[in-house]
Design a protein around this motif. Structure first.
Motif, mmCIF file in Angstrom:
data_model
loop_
_atom_site.group_PDB
_atom_site.id
_atom_site.type_symbol
_atom_site.label_atom_id
_atom_site.label_comp_id
_atom_site.label_asym_id
_atom_site.label_seq_id
_atom_site.Cartn_x
_atom_site.Cartn_y
_atom_site.Cartn_z
ATOM 1 N N VAL A 172 1.088 -1.416 -0.004
ATOM 2 C CA VAL A 172 0.071 -0.059 -0.032
ATOM 3 C C VAL A 172 0.853 1.418 0.183
ATOM 4 N N ASP A 173 0.721 2.058 -0.839
ATOM 5 C CA ASP A 173 1.412 3.373 -0.914
ATOM 6 C C ASP A 173 0.774 4.317 0.049
ATOM 7 N N VAL A 174 0.891 4.125 1.089
ATOM 8 C CA VAL A 174 0.401 4.823 2.229
ATOM 9 C C VAL A 174 1.554 5.311 3.212
ATOM 10 N N PRO A 175 1.601 6.242 4.070
ATOM 11 C CA PRO A 175 2.840 6.537 4.939
ATOM 12 C C PRO A 175 2.385 5.821 6.127
ATOM 13 N N HIS A 176 3.445 4.990 6.692
ATOM 14 C CA HIS A 176 3.357 4.200 7.808
ATOM 15 C C HIS A 176 4.256 4.331 9.075
ATOM 16 N N VAL A 177 3.766 4.169 10.266
ATOM 17 C CA VAL A 177 4.367 4.479 11.513
ATOM 18 C C VAL A 177 4.168 3.462 12.257
ATOM 19 N N VAL A 178 5.285 3.010 12.850
ATOM 20 C CA VAL A 178 5.456 1.947 14.093
ATOM 21 C C VAL A 178 5.529 2.827 15.322
ATOM 22 N N VAL A 179 4.307 2.649 16.168
ATOM 23 C CA VAL A 179 4.116 3.591 17.238
ATOM 24 C C VAL A 179 4.700 3.015 18.431
ATOM 25 N N SER A 180 5.518 1.857 18.251
ATOM 26 C CA SER A 180 6.596 1.434 19.600
ATOM 27 C C SER A 180 7.748 1.997 19.512
ATOM 28 N N GLU A 181 8.020 2.701 18.455
ATOM 29 C CA GLU A 181 9.405 3.215 18.298
ATOM 30 C C GLU A 181 9.767 3.711 19.583
ATOM 31 N N GLY A 182 11.134 3.414 20.016
ATOM 32 C CA GLY A 182 11.483 4.203 21.286
ATOM 33 C C GLY A 182 11.324 3.278 22.647
ATOM 34 N N VAL A 183 10.480 2.406 22.441
ATOM 35 C CA VAL A 183 10.168 1.469 23.723
ATOM 36 C C VAL A 183 11.544 0.471 24.140
ATOM 37 N N ASP A 184 11.724 0.697 25.245
ATOM 38 C CA ASP A 184 12.717 -0.192 26.043
ATOM 39 C C ASP A 184 12.274 -1.518 25.949
ATOM 40 N N VAL A 185 12.752 -2.432 24.862
ATOM 41 C CA VAL A 185 12.001 -3.637 24.559
ATOM 42 C C VAL A 185 12.326 -4.533 25.364
ATOM 43 N N LEU A 186 11.410 -5.628 25.963
ATOM 44 C CA LEU A 186 11.715 -6.723 26.749
ATOM 45 C C LEU A 186 11.430 -7.872 25.857
ATOM 46 N N ASP A 187 12.505 -9.047 25.780
ATOM 47 C CA ASP A 187 12.448 -10.017 24.753
ATOM 48 C C ASP A 187 11.575 -11.188 25.420
ATOM 49 N N ILE A 188 11.113 -12.189 24.693
ATOM 50 C CA ILE A 188 10.492 -13.440 25.230
ATOM 51 C C ILE A 188 11.608 -14.282 25.656
ATOM 52 N N SER A 189 11.491 -15.068 26.696
ATOM 53 C CA SER A 189 12.527 -15.782 27.154
ATOM 54 C C SER A 189 12.442 -17.153 27.039
ATOM 55 N N GLU A 190 11.221 -17.783 26.423
ATOM 56 C CA GLU A 190 10.997 -19.115 26.452
ATOM 57 C C GLU A 190 10.452 -19.511 25.071
ATOM 58 N N ASP A 191 10.562 -20.760 24.876
ATOM 59 C CA ASP A 191 10.090 -21.643 23.625
ATOM 60 C C ASP A 191 10.397 -20.947 22.255
ATOM 61 N N ALA A 192 9.589 -21.295 21.332
ATOM 62 C CA ALA A 192 10.230 -20.852 19.979
ATOM 63 C C ALA A 192 10.709 -19.574 19.635
#
Length: 306
Positions: A105-125
Motif C-alpha cells: 500500500v502506498d500510504v505513509p506508515h508509522v510504528v508506534v512502539s518506536e523508542g520503547v525499551d523492549v523486553l524479549d520473550i525468554s522461552e519456547d520457539a
C-alpha cells in the motif's frame, strides 16, 4: 505472534490481493473532510482518537474482541487501506500478518512502539524475539502517544499544537494509572509480588510494578497449555505462595483453572490485553482497559475490594 499455519495462509492470500491493493491506493478517495488514520487494532485506534481529537478520522482494521496475533486480512481490509492517509501499527512482530499488507500500500506508515525499551520473550520457539505487548505498560504507552503526536503533526501541520496538547493531557492520565499501580502494590511481601497469567502478555506491566512474571505459555501458539507448562506454573505458584492467578479475555481460562485446583490459589479474574470491548462492555477504551486490569490485579493480590 500468529500461528504458523495462519502465517502461510496470509502470505498466500496477500500474494493474490497485492495487485488489488496497489490499484486501490492509486484512486484513494477521502472519507469526509478529515484525513483517515488506519490502525491495526482497537487499542491503538482508541489512543489515536484521543490524540487526534476532531482533526482526523481514526479506524481499526480489527474489531472489538478480536484476537490480534493470528488475524488474517480480508478483502474488506483492502478498501480500508485504500482510503487511509496514514497507517499505524504496533510493530515488535505483533502484526506479522500485516507486514506484506503494508508493503503493498502506498500510504505513509508509522510504528508506534518506536523508542520503547523492549523486553524479549525468554522461552519456547520465540525466545529472543521482542515481546510485542509494550502498550500494557502505562509508561511505555506514553511513547506511543509521542510517536502519534509526531506522525499526526507531519500529516496535518496546522493542527500540531492541538495534537501536542491532546497528547500531554492523555499522558497525564496514563501516568496517574502508572502511579496507582506502583503505589497500591508497594506494600506486598516479596513472595506475593508475582503476576501469573495464561499468556506472557504482561512483561512490561510487571516490570513497571516490580512484579515477577510467570505464565503458562509465552505467546499464543498452535499448541497451548502443554502438561509441562501447566506443571511448571503449578510449581511456581506453590513455591511462591502466590495468592491469585489470572487469564486473558481472548483465550480459554481452563488451563489456569487447573492451576487453581492444584494449588488453592484464587482465580483473580479476567484481564484484557489485545482488544477493547464493544461500547457498554467492561473495557470500551484503552484507559478503561488499564484501569480494569490494574484494579483486578491489585484487588486479587492484596485481598482488597476496589
Amino acid at each position: 505472534m500468529p500461528k504458523k499455519a495462519s502465517v502461510l495462509g496470509v502470505v498466500a492470500g496477500l500474494a493474490v490481493i497485492a495487485p488489488l491493493l496497489a490499484a486501490c491506493t492509486g484512486d484513494r478517495a477521502p472519507a469526509g473532510d478529515r484525513p483517515v488514520v488506519l490502525t491495526t487494532f482497537t487499542v491503538l485506534a482508541d489512543i489515536a482518537e484521543n490524540v487526534a481529537g476532531d482533526h482526523l478520522e481514526v479506524r481499526s482494521i480489527t474489531k472489538a474482541g478480536a484476537e490480534i496475533h493470528g488475524y488474517e486480512p480480508t478483502p474488506g481490509d483492502i478498501a480500508k487501506a485504500s482510503e487511509a492517509d496514514l497507517i499505524l501499527d504496533n510493530g515488535l512482530n505483533l502484526e506479522l500478518w500485516f507486514s506484506q499488507f503494508v508493503e503493498s500500500v502506498d500510504v505513509p506508515h508509522v510504528v508506534v512502539s518506536e523508542g520503547v525499551d523492549v523486553l524479549d520473550i525468554s522461552e519456547d520457539a520465540y525466545a529472543g524475539t521482542p515481546n510485542p505487548h509494550a502498550w500494557m505498560s502505562p509508561a511505555s504507552a506514553q511513547l506511543y502517544v509521542d510517536n502519534m503526536v509526531e506522525a499526526f503533526s507531519d500529516l496535518e501541520p496546522e493542527h500540531a499544537d492541538d495534537f501536542r496538547a491532546n497528547g500531554d493531557a492523555y499522558k497525564a492520565q496514563l501516568q496517574d494509572i502508572q502511579d496507582e499501580l506502583v503505589g497500591e502494590l508497594a506494600a506486598l511481601p516479596e513472595n506475593e509480588r508475582a503476576l501469573v497469567t495464561c499468556e506472557g502478555a504482561f512483561s512490561y506491566l510487571a516490570r513497571d510494578a516490580g512484579l515477577t512474571e510467570a505464565y503458562i505459555w509465552p505467546v499464543n501458539a498452535e499448541q497451548q497449555a502443554t502438561p509441562q507448562q501447566i506443571a511448571a506454573t503449578i510449581e511456581f505458584v506453590r513455591d511462591n505462595d502466590v495468592p491469585a492467578v489470572f487469564c486473558e479475555s481472548t483465550v480459554s481460562d481452563r488451563p489456569m483453572q487447573q492451576v487453581v485446583e492444584a494449588t488453592g490459589a484464587t482465580f483473580g479474574g479476567t484481564l484484557y490485553v489485545d482488544s477493547l470491548s464493544e461500547e457498554g462492555g467492561p473495557v470500551p477504551t484503552y484507559l478503561d482497559l488499564l484501569r480494569h486490569d490494574v484494579d483486578t490485579i491489585v484487588a486479587a493480590l492484596t485481598g482488597g475490594d476496589r
